[in-house]
Design a protein around this motif. Structure first.
Motif, PDB file in Angstrom:
ATOM      1  N   THR A  25       0.829  -1.205   0.000  1.00  0.00           N
ATOM      2  CA  THR A  25       0.000   0.000   0.000  1.00  0.00           C
ATOM      3  C   THR A  25       0.864   1.257   0.000  1.00  0.00           C
ATOM      4  O   THR A  25       0.601   2.202  -0.747  1.00  0.00           O
ATOM      5  N   THR A  26       1.904   1.264   0.815  1.00  0.00           N
ATOM      6  CA  THR A  26       2.801   2.422   0.873  1.00  0.00           C
ATOM      7  C   THR A  26       3.517   2.617  -0.461  1.00  0.00           C
ATOM      8  O   THR A  26       3.613   3.747  -0.961  1.00  0.00           O
ATOM      9  N   LEU A  27       4.008   1.540  -1.047  1.00  0.00           N
ATOM     10  CA  LEU A  27       4.667   1.617  -2.344  1.00  0.00           C
ATOM     11  C   LEU A  27       3.722   2.184  -3.392  1.00  0.00           C
ATOM     12  O   LEU A  27       4.100   3.049  -4.187  1.00  0.00           O
ATOM     13  N   VAL A  91      -4.298   7.888 -14.109  1.00  0.00           N
ATOM     14  CA  VAL A  91      -5.647   7.309 -14.017  1.00  0.00           C
ATOM     15  C   VAL A  91      -5.568   5.818 -13.715  1.00  0.00           C
ATOM     16  O   VAL A  91      -6.265   5.314 -12.824  1.00  0.00           O
ATOM     17  N   PHE A  92      -4.726   5.093 -14.431  1.00  0.00           N
ATOM     18  CA  PHE A  92      -4.637   3.648 -14.205  1.00  0.00           C
ATOM     19  C   PHE A  92      -4.084   3.314 -12.827  1.00  0.00           C
ATOM     20  O   PHE A  92      -4.553   2.370 -12.190  1.00  0.00           O
ATOM     21  N   PHE A  97      -5.415   1.421  -7.392  1.00  0.00           N
ATOM     22  CA  PHE A  97      -5.461   1.521  -5.928  1.00  0.00           C
ATOM     23  C   PHE A  97      -6.884   1.362  -5.407  1.00  0.00           C
ATOM     24  O   PHE A  97      -7.117   0.650  -4.426  1.00  0.00           O
ATOM     25  N   LEU A  98      -7.839   1.991  -6.067  1.00  0.00           N
ATOM     26  CA  LEU A  98      -9.242   1.863  -5.637  1.00  0.00           C
ATOM     27  C   LEU A  98      -9.740   0.428  -5.781  1.00  0.00           C
ATOM     28  O   LEU A  98     -10.442  -0.079  -4.904  1.00  0.00           O
ATOM     29  N   VAL A  99      -9.372  -0.219  -6.870  1.00  0.00           N
ATOM     30  CA  VAL A  99      -9.769  -1.618  -7.070  1.00  0.00           C
ATOM     31  C   VAL A  99      -9.110  -2.505  -6.020  1.00  0.00           C
ATOM     32  O   VAL A  99      -9.737  -3.423  -5.484  1.00  0.00           O
ATOM     33  N   PHE A 100      -7.852  -2.230  -5.692  1.00  0.00           N
ATOM     34  CA  PHE A 100      -7.164  -2.994  -4.659  1.00  0.00           C
ATOM     35  C   PHE A 100      -7.900  -2.902  -3.325  1.00  0.00           C
ATOM     36  O   PHE A 100      -8.119  -3.911  -2.658  1.00  0.00           O
ATOM     37  N   TYR A 114      -5.273  -9.854  -9.738  1.00  0.00           N
ATOM     38  CA  TYR A 114      -4.850  -9.751 -11.129  1.00  0.00           C
ATOM     39  C   TYR A 114      -5.147  -8.387 -11.736  1.00  0.00           C
ATOM     40  O   TYR A 114      -4.280  -7.773 -12.347  1.00  0.00           O
ATOM     41  N   PHE A 115      -6.380  -7.910 -11.600  1.00  0.00           N
ATOM     42  CA  PHE A 115      -6.770  -6.651 -12.226  1.00  0.00           C
ATOM     43  C   PHE A 115      -5.939  -5.487 -11.681  1.00  0.00           C
ATOM     44  O   PHE A 115      -5.481  -4.634 -12.435  1.00  0.00           O
ATOM     45  N   THR A 116      -5.739  -5.478 -10.378  1.00  0.00           N
ATOM     46  CA  THR A 116      -4.931  -4.437  -9.751  1.00  0.00           C
ATOM     47  C   THR A 116      -3.506  -4.463 -10.309  1.00  0.00           C
ATOM     48  O   THR A 116      -2.941  -3.429 -10.661  1.00  0.00           O
ATOM     49  N   GLY A 117      -2.932  -5.632 -10.384  1.00  0.00           N
ATOM     50  CA  GLY A 117      -1.577  -5.776 -10.895  1.00  0.00           C
ATOM     51  C   GLY A 117      -1.451  -5.387 -12.351  1.00  0.00           C
ATOM     52  O   GLY A 117      -0.498  -4.707 -12.750  1.00  0.00           O
ATOM     53  N   LEU A 118      -2.416  -5.790 -13.166  1.00  0.00           N
ATOM     54  CA  LEU A 118      -2.366  -5.437 -14.580  1.00  0.00           C
ATOM     55  C   LEU A 118      -2.513  -3.932 -14.790  1.00  0.00           C
ATOM     56  O   LEU A 118      -1.861  -3.362 -15.669  1.00  0.00           O
ATOM     57  N   CYS A 119      -3.345  -3.279 -13.995  1.00  0.00           N
ATOM     58  CA  CYS A 119      -3.469  -1.818 -14.077  1.00  0.00           C
ATOM     59  C   CYS A 119      -2.140  -1.147 -13.725  1.00  0.00           C
ATOM     60  O   CYS A 119      -1.732  -0.180 -14.382  1.00  0.00           O
ATOM     61  N   GLN A 120      -1.469  -1.643 -12.714  1.00  0.00           N
ATOM     62  CA  GLN A 120      -0.172  -1.069 -12.321  1.00  0.00           C
ATOM     63  C   GLN A 120       0.883  -1.291 -13.408  1.00  0.00           C
ATOM     64  O   GLN A 120       1.651  -0.384 -13.717  1.00  0.00           O
ATOM     65  N   VAL A 121       0.907  -2.476 -13.976  1.00  0.00           N
ATOM     66  CA  VAL A 121       1.865  -2.757 -15.051  1.00  0.00           C
ATOM     67  C   VAL A 121       1.578  -1.858 -16.250  1.00  0.00           C
ATOM     68  O   VAL A 121       2.493  -1.283 -16.848  1.00  0.00           O
ATOM     69  N   PHE A 122       0.293  -1.707 -16.582  1.00  0.00           N
ATOM     70  CA  PHE A 122      -0.067  -0.840 -17.696  1.00  0.00           C
ATOM     71  C   PHE A 122       0.333   0.609 -17.406  1.00  0.00           C
ATOM     72  O   PHE A 122       0.829   1.314 -18.285  1.00  0.00           O
TER      73      PHE A 122
END
Length: 181
Positions: A25-27, A91-92, A97-100, A114-122
């Motif tokens: 969360t901090t990261l 935005v992503f 973060f909100l999805v997480f 998965y969705f949270t991680g893919l948004c961060q990678v994107f």
């Protein structure tokens, strides 16, 4: 007696998971703050302490009043690409973060983020693309500005590059993170 032996292990596991959640969360929040700063602050290109350029404005310090005088930067296709990519990354990462947070409280035990991680990678890939475009095409982006040889990249540009590995690492961590009790 056997219940007492397992109890410290359960507390240890809970503490490890709590520390991992706090770290992730901090990261995420630190990276998101860095993205906001890189996108909105006035220091993608710096000539000296009195003149800077960012994704939106060219600013010059007025010595007589001590205020920044800013004019809208001439938009080119390359600049628009960098602007759009940086805004998309913010935005992503925000959506991620909100999805997480939503998944943290609603996802069933054992679920993956998965969705949270893919948004961060994107988000990381869009920041990478924006910083790369700015690196390769800064002469076209800052065409009507002062002589580029007397300037250098500013701290917002560096922040954008620092965000790339942080976002990618964060995304990979989210993809491998499994919700426990």
């Amino acid at each position: 007696m056997e219940g007492r032996v397992n109890q410290p292990l359960d507390i240890d596991r809970v503490l490890k998971m709590a520390c991992l959640l706090i770290f992730v969360t901090t990261l995420h929040l630190v990276t998101l703050a860095m993205l906001f700063i890189a996108t909105m602050e006035k220091s993608w290109w710096v000539w000296d302490s009195t003149e800077t350029s960012d994704l939106w404005y060219n600013c010059k310090l007025d010595n007589s009043t001590g205020t920044q005088l800013c004019a809208t930067i001439k938009e080119t296709e390359w600049l628009q690409a960098v602007q759009v990519l940086m805004v998309i990354s913010v935005v992503f990462s925000s959506v991620s973060f909100l999805v997480f947070l939503g998944q943290l409280f609603t996802m069933s035990k054992g679920g993956l983020f998965y969705f949270t991680g893919l948004c961060q990678v994107f988000a990381g890939l869009t920041v990478f693309s924006a910083a790369l475009i700015y690196t390769l095409h800064n002469t076209e982006i800052l065409l009507d500005s002062k002589n580029l040889t007397s300037g250098n990249f500013g701290y917002c540009f560096i922040l954008a590059w620092v965000c790339v590995p942080l976002l990618l690492c964060s995304g990979i961590m989210y993809i491998h993170l499994r919700k426990k009790e």
